[in-house]
Scaffold this motif. Structure first.
Motif, PDB file in Angstrom:
ATOM      1  N   LYS A 130      -3.226   2.496   2.897  1.00 56.21           N
ATOM      2  CA  LYS A 130      -4.074   1.450   2.308  1.00 56.21           C
ATOM      3  C   LYS A 130      -4.822   0.661   3.381  1.00 56.21           C
ATOM      4  O   LYS A 130      -4.444   0.671   4.554  1.00 56.21           O
ATOM      5  CB  LYS A 130      -3.252   0.512   1.431  1.00 56.21           C
ATOM      6  N   LEU A 136      -4.878  -2.473   4.122  1.00 56.80           N
ATOM      7  CA  LEU A 136      -4.094  -3.449   4.895  1.00 56.80           C
ATOM      8  C   LEU A 136      -3.340  -2.767   6.037  1.00 56.80           C
ATOM      9  O   LEU A 136      -3.205  -3.327   7.124  1.00 56.80           O
ATOM     10  CB  LEU A 136      -3.110  -4.200   3.987  1.00 56.80           C
ATOM     11  N   ASP A 137      -2.859  -1.548   5.794  1.00 57.04           N
ATOM     12  CA  ASP A 137      -2.189  -0.796   6.867  1.00 57.04           C
ATOM     13  C   ASP A 137      -3.172  -0.542   8.010  1.00 57.04           C
ATOM     14  O   ASP A 137      -2.817  -0.668   9.184  1.00 57.04           O
ATOM     15  CB  ASP A 137      -1.680   0.564   6.347  1.00 57.04           C
ATOM     16  N   GLN A 191       4.153  -6.327  10.324  1.00 54.38           N
ATOM     17  CA  GLN A 191       3.752  -5.631   9.098  1.00 54.38           C
ATOM     18  C   GLN A 191       4.782  -5.854   7.986  1.00 54.38           C
ATOM     19  O   GLN A 191       4.428  -6.101   6.827  1.00 54.38           O
ATOM     20  CB  GLN A 191       3.593  -4.136   9.375  1.00 54.38           C
ATOM     21  N   SER A 212       2.550   2.119   5.523  1.00 54.67           N
ATOM     22  CA  SER A 212       3.730   1.571   4.847  1.00 54.67           C
ATOM     23  C   SER A 212       3.907   2.198   3.461  1.00 54.67           C
ATOM     24  O   SER A 212       2.940   2.650   2.838  1.00 54.67           O
ATOM     25  CB  SER A 212       3.602   0.053   4.721  1.00 54.67           C
ATOM     26  N   ALA A 214       2.065   3.369  11.407  1.00 57.83           N
ATOM     27  CA  ALA A 214       0.902   2.613  10.939  1.00 57.83           C
ATOM     28  C   ALA A 214       0.878   2.467   9.415  1.00 57.83           C
ATOM     29  O   ALA A 214       0.273   1.531   8.891  1.00 57.83           O
ATOM     30  CB  ALA A 214      -0.372   3.304  11.403  1.00 57.83           C
ATOM     31  N   MET A 216      -3.852  -3.761   9.942  1.00 57.45           N
ATOM     32  CA  MET A 216      -2.700  -4.184  10.742  1.00 57.45           C
ATOM     33  C   MET A 216      -2.459  -3.212  11.900  1.00 57.45           C
ATOM     34  O   MET A 216      -1.967  -3.616  12.949  1.00 57.45           O
ATOM     35  CB  MET A 216      -1.457  -4.330   9.863  1.00 57.45           C
TER      36      MET A 216
END
Lengths: 309, 281
Positions: free
Chosen positions: B175, B177-178, A132, A278, A276, B181
């Motif tokens: 978001k 993308l989180d 990530q 960011s 999970a 992933m």
């Protein structure tokens, strides 16, 4: 036996409400290392919001405010919580010390691997996965392909081996520079900065030994017009261009989902989860000074944007 | 502090305080009446960027007139503001707009544009699950409020799989993308994201993207909406114009990117089939 088998559907029907009642009456003890630390407060608030509809009672214990850790031992004996959620390293150590066989869940513990863990210990790590971390670097600064990293093999050899593989998968080039007592930073910093597009500053205690070293790295990067990508907002004052860290409220929500799974006795695949969510800080001002572009389409993913004013 | 005239000061202090209070009240009323505000709430994102949005939009808007920007992190607070019919323009998600319109009439005037599109589609992707029937016990990650995620999931699963909903845990992440992933490294079993976010993942992490397959997809919905409270006063028109033309200036364009947009399109220039989706009830 046949009669017993015939009873199974009924047992299933009646067992489920019992399980959910047990969950609804569950008593949860939150042990916070220090309520005045904003990140701890955020993670606790997010945990409570997610957990309150499912818990019978939530009890708070603030280690700093209580003053005497022994009070926690008494509280655990008196209340006998079904689960202890510890926030921060100090809280986790005390929870494992006094918690006995109670399930202990942790978050906001820096480098959790340094603690011994029992079979009743679960948690959410404090550091994002390498995948990530590097994917988001590629997303925000897509034109910077050669990533330089300085590390001490005594501390980070394994992490760098992982990073090497991740970079290969992402189409990035990792340019490595090891340092130790025989190979000090001063000898290698300029050489590394000449070969790279961006410097990736990792949490390596062998590299970030003191303030002077940190300043040296940032000054050198600025002189070579190379942005620094790192893991903590604490480096923004030194001139970091991009920081990607774990999102604190998401860690609280993850901990709540884990708590539910533990209370419902669901199988748990990963006893310590990777964060999970960011949190991105982009220093557009610094990037402008270094004449480096960022991906404007990534701006909706940025939490903090620093502009020159 | 000592004074030459302590008695006089003591006697006049309450009166001075009262006059100052009245002046403060008058100032706030005058400011409220002359400053128009852009109110923003988006349940489709959990990126806590309110301070950045406030700073950047205030900077931009204040250069165009007596305007300001007010982002909201709580749905209730935003709806209270709307119920009071505060003067200004409301930026909100089309999902929220459709829900709100039943109780608090709004009129959509602009719709956001991203990469030439007015609409997006949400999809459900997973690495390990073969079909939605395997969802019980799963954790699904997605960006946005839990209300929003549950409603998207409900729409994707349809009546056939509606019974699965209570057996699914949701994990709200900042978001798309989180969320995607999180499936890659096993924290979530599946992710709700827009199709365009999945395409972004293909560029930044092709291996993770290749591991994902689409289990279900929802209906297309509009990006952000710019709306005004009904009945319309007409006073919002200059502010609407400022918002509509943001993309023409670099600073405005950058601010739009912070909302995930490239520009705006006026509702009255859209095809009737599209407009119909927004003029509710």
């Amino acid at each position: 036996m046949t009669k017993l088998l015939a009873l199974l559907p009924f047992l299933a029907v009646f067992c489920c409400p019992i399980a959910s009642t047990a969950q609804a009456q569950a008593k949860i003890l939150i042990v916070n290392s220090d309520n005045t630390v904003q990140k701890y407060q955020q993670v606790k608030d997010a945990f409570k919001v997610q957990m309150t509809p499912h818990a019978g009672r939530i009890i708070d214990f603030d280690v700093q405010q209580a003053g005497q850790p022994e009070l926690l031992e008494k509280l655990i004996k008196d209340e006998s919580p079904d689960l202890i959620y510890s926030i921060g390293s100090q809280a986790y150590q005390l929870a494992t010390q006094f918690g006995g066989s109670k399930p202990v869940l942790f978050s906001s513990v820096i480098n959790w691997q340094r603690f011994q863990r029992g079979g009743n210990s679960y948690g959410v790590a404090n550091e994002l996965s390498l995948s990530q971390e590097l994917s988001l670097l590629r997303y925000v600064l897509p034109n910077l392909q050669r990533i330089g990293v300085i590390y001490d093999p005594h501390f980070s050899a394994e992490r760098i081996a992982d990073a090497r593989n991740q970079c290969r998968e992402l189409g990035l080039t990792l340019v490595e520079q090891t340092i130790d007592e025989d190979h000090p930073l001063e000898q290698h910093l300029d050489g590394l900065l000449d070969k790279i597009d961006v410097l990736w500053l990792i949490a390596d205690p062998g590299v970030l030994a003191d303030r002077a070293t940190v300043e040296k790295i940032f000054t050198g990067s600025s002189e070579h017009k190379k942005p620094v990508y790192t893991y903590s907002d604490a480096f923004m004052n030194y001139g970091a261009s991009l920081v990607v860290a774990a999102d604190t409220p998401t860690m609280g929500r993850q901990a709540a989902n884990m708590a539910l799974a533990i209370l419902q006795r669901e199988p748990i695949k990963e006893t310590v989860q990777t964060p999970a969510g960011s949190h991105i800080t982009l220093n557009a001002c610094q990037l402008g000074k270094l004449k480096k572009d960022y991906n404007a389409d990534a701006l909706d993913a940025v939490n903090q944007l620093l502009e020159c004013h | 502090m000592t004074s030459k005239y302590p008695g006089i000061l003591r006697r006049w202090r309450p009166r001075v305080a009262a006059v100052l209070s009245v002046l403060a009240l008058i100032t706030s009323i005058v400011t409220a009446a002359t400053t128009e505000t852009v109110f923003f709430y988006n349940p489709e994102s959990s990126v806590d960027n309110f301070a950045a949005l406030k700073a950047e939009f205030d900077d931009y808007l204040s250069a165009q007139g007596a305007y300001s920007f007010q982002p909201f992190s709580e749905r209730g607070a935003f709806e209270t503001m709307l119920a009071d019919k505060a003067q200004g323009v409301y930026l909100l998600s089309s999902w929220h707009y459709t829900q709100l319109n039943a109780k608090t009439p709004l009129e959509a005037r602009l719709v956001g544009v991203a990469k030439g599109e007015l609409q997006q589609r949400k999809i459900l992707s997973s690495k390990d699950l073969g079909s939605v029937s395997a969802l019980p016990g799963a954790t699904i990650a997605g960006a946005g409020s839990e209300d929003y995620l549950r409603s998207q999931l409900q729409q994707m699963l349809g009546a056939e799989y509606a019974a699965l909903l209570p057996k699914i845990k949701l994990l709200s992440v900042p978001k798309d993308l989180d969320a995607l992933m999180a499936v890659g490294f096993g924290v979530a079993t599946a992710a709700i994201s827009s199709e365009s976010s999945l395409a972004k993942l293909a560029v930044i992490n092709p291996k993770q993207h290749a591991q994902l397959k689409t289990l279900a997809s929802g209906e297309k919905s509009f990006f952000l909406i710019a709306a005004v409270a009904k009945p319309q006063q007409g006073a919002e028109m200059p502010l609407l114009k400022v918002i509509e033309t943001m993309q023409q200036q670099p600073a405005g364009g950058k601010n739009l990117k912070m909302l995930g947009l490239d520009g705006w399109k006026r509702i009255d220039t859209l095809d009737a089939s599209l407009t119909k989706q927004l003029r509710l009830p």
